[in-house]
Design a protein around this motif. Structure first.
Motif, PDB file in Angstrom:
ATOM      1  N   LEU A 155     -46.854  31.207  27.478  1.00  0.00           N
ATOM      2  CA  LEU A 155     -47.010  30.416  28.486  1.00  0.00           C
ATOM      3  C   LEU A 155     -47.787  31.275  29.489  1.00  0.00           C
ATOM      4  O   LEU A 155     -48.887  30.498  30.254  1.00  0.00           O
ATOM      5  CB  LEU A 155     -46.238  29.482  28.866  1.00  0.00           C
ATOM      6  CG  LEU A 155     -46.439  28.323  29.827  1.00  0.00           C
ATOM      7  CD1 LEU A 155     -47.584  27.286  29.379  1.00  0.00           C
ATOM      8  CD2 LEU A 155     -45.156  27.465  30.261  1.00  0.00           C
TER       9      LEU A 155
ATOM     10  N   PHE B 260     -48.831  21.101  27.552  1.00  0.00           N
ATOM     11  CA  PHE B 260     -47.909  20.374  26.676  1.00  0.00           C
ATOM     12  C   PHE B 260     -48.269  18.977  26.523  1.00  0.00           C
ATOM     13  O   PHE B 260     -47.538  18.365  25.670  1.00  0.00           O
ATOM     14  CB  PHE B 260     -46.585  20.563  27.245  1.00  0.00           C
ATOM     15  CG  PHE B 260     -46.006  21.695  27.741  1.00  0.00           C
ATOM     16  CD1 PHE B 260     -45.562  22.702  26.399  1.00  0.00           C
ATOM     17  CD2 PHE B 260     -45.854  22.414  28.941  1.00  0.00           C
ATOM     18  CE1 PHE B 260     -45.099  23.828  26.777  1.00  0.00           C
ATOM     19  CE2 PHE B 260     -45.402  23.788  29.105  1.00  0.00           C
ATOM     20  CZ  PHE B 260     -45.015  24.420  27.648  1.00  0.00           C
TER      21      PHE B 260
ATOM     22  N   LEU C 266     -39.966  22.001  27.524  1.00  0.00           N
ATOM     23  CA  LEU C 266     -40.948  21.780  26.735  1.00  0.00           C
ATOM     24  C   LEU C 266     -41.407  22.797  26.082  1.00  0.00           C
ATOM     25  O   LEU C 266     -42.066  22.866  24.814  1.00  0.00           O
ATOM     26  CB  LEU C 266     -42.176  21.261  27.782  1.00  0.00           C
ATOM     27  CG  LEU C 266     -41.580  19.680  28.308  1.00  0.00           C
ATOM     28  CD1 LEU C 266     -42.791  19.304  29.496  1.00  0.00           C
ATOM     29  CD2 LEU C 266     -42.187  18.579  27.212  1.00  0.00           C
ATOM     30  N   ARG C 267     -41.194  24.152  26.622  1.00  0.00           N
ATOM     31  CA  ARG C 267     -41.723  25.351  26.155  1.00  0.00           C
ATOM     32  C   ARG C 267     -40.853  25.833  24.926  1.00  0.00           C
ATOM     33  O   ARG C 267     -41.496  26.279  23.986  1.00  0.00           O
ATOM     34  CB  ARG C 267     -41.508  26.528  27.195  1.00  0.00           C
ATOM     35  CG  ARG C 267     -42.058  27.825  27.121  1.00  0.00           C
ATOM     36  CD  ARG C 267     -41.808  28.874  27.970  1.00  0.00           C
ATOM     37  NE  ARG C 267     -40.429  29.129  28.530  1.00  0.00           N
ATOM     38  CZ  ARG C 267     -39.416  29.412  28.038  1.00  0.00           C
ATOM     39  NH1 ARG C 267     -39.728  29.998  26.704  1.00  0.00           N
ATOM     40  NH2 ARG C 267     -38.369  29.571  28.662  1.00  0.00           N
TER      41      ARG C 267
ATOM     42  N   ARG D  71     -39.113  23.633  23.072  1.00  0.00           N
ATOM     43  CA  ARG D  71     -39.407  22.717  22.106  1.00  0.00           C
ATOM     44  C   ARG D  71     -40.823  23.006  21.213  1.00  0.00           C
ATOM     45  O   ARG D  71     -41.060  22.878  20.076  1.00  0.00           O
ATOM     46  CB  ARG D  71     -39.848  21.365  22.423  1.00  0.00           C
ATOM     47  CG  ARG D  71     -38.817  20.320  22.171  1.00  0.00           C
ATOM     48  CD  ARG D  71     -38.958  18.938  22.374  1.00  0.00           C
ATOM     49  NE  ARG D  71     -38.378  18.761  23.954  1.00  0.00           N
ATOM     50  CZ  ARG D  71     -38.664  17.886  24.700  1.00  0.00           C
ATOM     51  NH1 ARG D  71     -39.703  17.141  24.493  1.00  0.00           N
ATOM     52  NH2 ARG D  71     -37.945  17.722  25.785  1.00  0.00           N
ATOM     53  N   SER D  72     -41.655  23.638  22.120  1.00  0.00           N
ATOM     54  CA  SER D  72     -43.034  24.170  21.448  1.00  0.00           C
ATOM     55  C   SER D  72     -42.963  25.470  20.742  1.00  0.00           C
ATOM     56  O   SER D  72     -43.872  26.073  20.432  1.00  0.00           O
ATOM     57  CB  SER D  72     -44.111  24.108  22.695  1.00  0.00           C
ATOM     58  OG  SER D  72     -44.323  23.042  23.048  1.00  0.00           O
TER      59      SER D  72
ATOM     60  N   SER E 271     -49.143  20.826  32.577  1.00  0.00           N
ATOM     61  CA  SER E 271     -49.139  19.769  31.895  1.00  0.00           C
ATOM     62  C   SER E 271     -50.112  19.732  30.906  1.00  0.00           C
ATOM     63  O   SER E 271     -49.729  19.120  29.564  1.00  0.00           O
ATOM     64  CB  SER E 271     -49.367  18.515  33.039  1.00  0.00           C
ATOM     65  OG  SER E 271     -50.606  18.352  33.321  1.00  0.00           O
TER      66      SER E 271
ATOM     67  N   LEU F  67     -43.492  16.215  33.677  1.00  0.00           N
ATOM     68  CA  LEU F  67     -43.273  17.835  33.780  1.00  0.00           C
ATOM     69  C   LEU F  67     -42.354  18.018  35.098  1.00  0.00           C
ATOM     70  O   LEU F  67     -41.446  18.650  34.993  1.00  0.00           O
ATOM     71  CB  LEU F  67     -44.460  18.334  33.843  1.00  0.00           C
ATOM     72  CG  LEU F  67     -44.493  19.985  33.961  1.00  0.00           C
ATOM     73  CD1 LEU F  67     -44.115  20.462  32.629  1.00  0.00           C
ATOM     74  CD2 LEU F  67     -46.043  20.342  34.077  1.00  0.00           C
TER      75      LEU F  67
END
Length: 74
Positions: free
Chosen positions: A25, A58, A14-15, A17-18, A55, A65
């Motif tokens: 983070l 994101f 997720l990190r 992708r962001s 959570s 998660l």
């Protein structure tokens, strides 16, 4: 005999992708980069409060998660 299970997580995916770094983070949720690395690698389980903070960053639920696989019997 039941094989022990381990909580896994999708934080790194997720990190990435962001386009967020570990430092970004960690700063956003108020922990050190080393703590975030340990969480991503499954070496440390975050508190429930910290899990919710991650959570929210994101925009996903805790089930998206963190994963707790079913125990496999041997």
């Amino acid at each position: 005999m039941v094989k022990p299970t381990k909580v896994t997580n999708s934080i790194r995916a997720l990190r990435e992708r962001s386009s967020m770094t570990q430092a970004d983070l960690a700063r956003h949720i108020g922990v050190t980069r080393q703590t975030l690395i340990a969480i991503e690698q499954g070496k440390y389980s975050p508190t429930l409060e910290l899990a919710f903070q991650i959570s929210r960053v994101f925009g996903v639920g805790l089930d998206d998660l963190f994963q707790y696989p079913e125990a496999e019997e041997q």
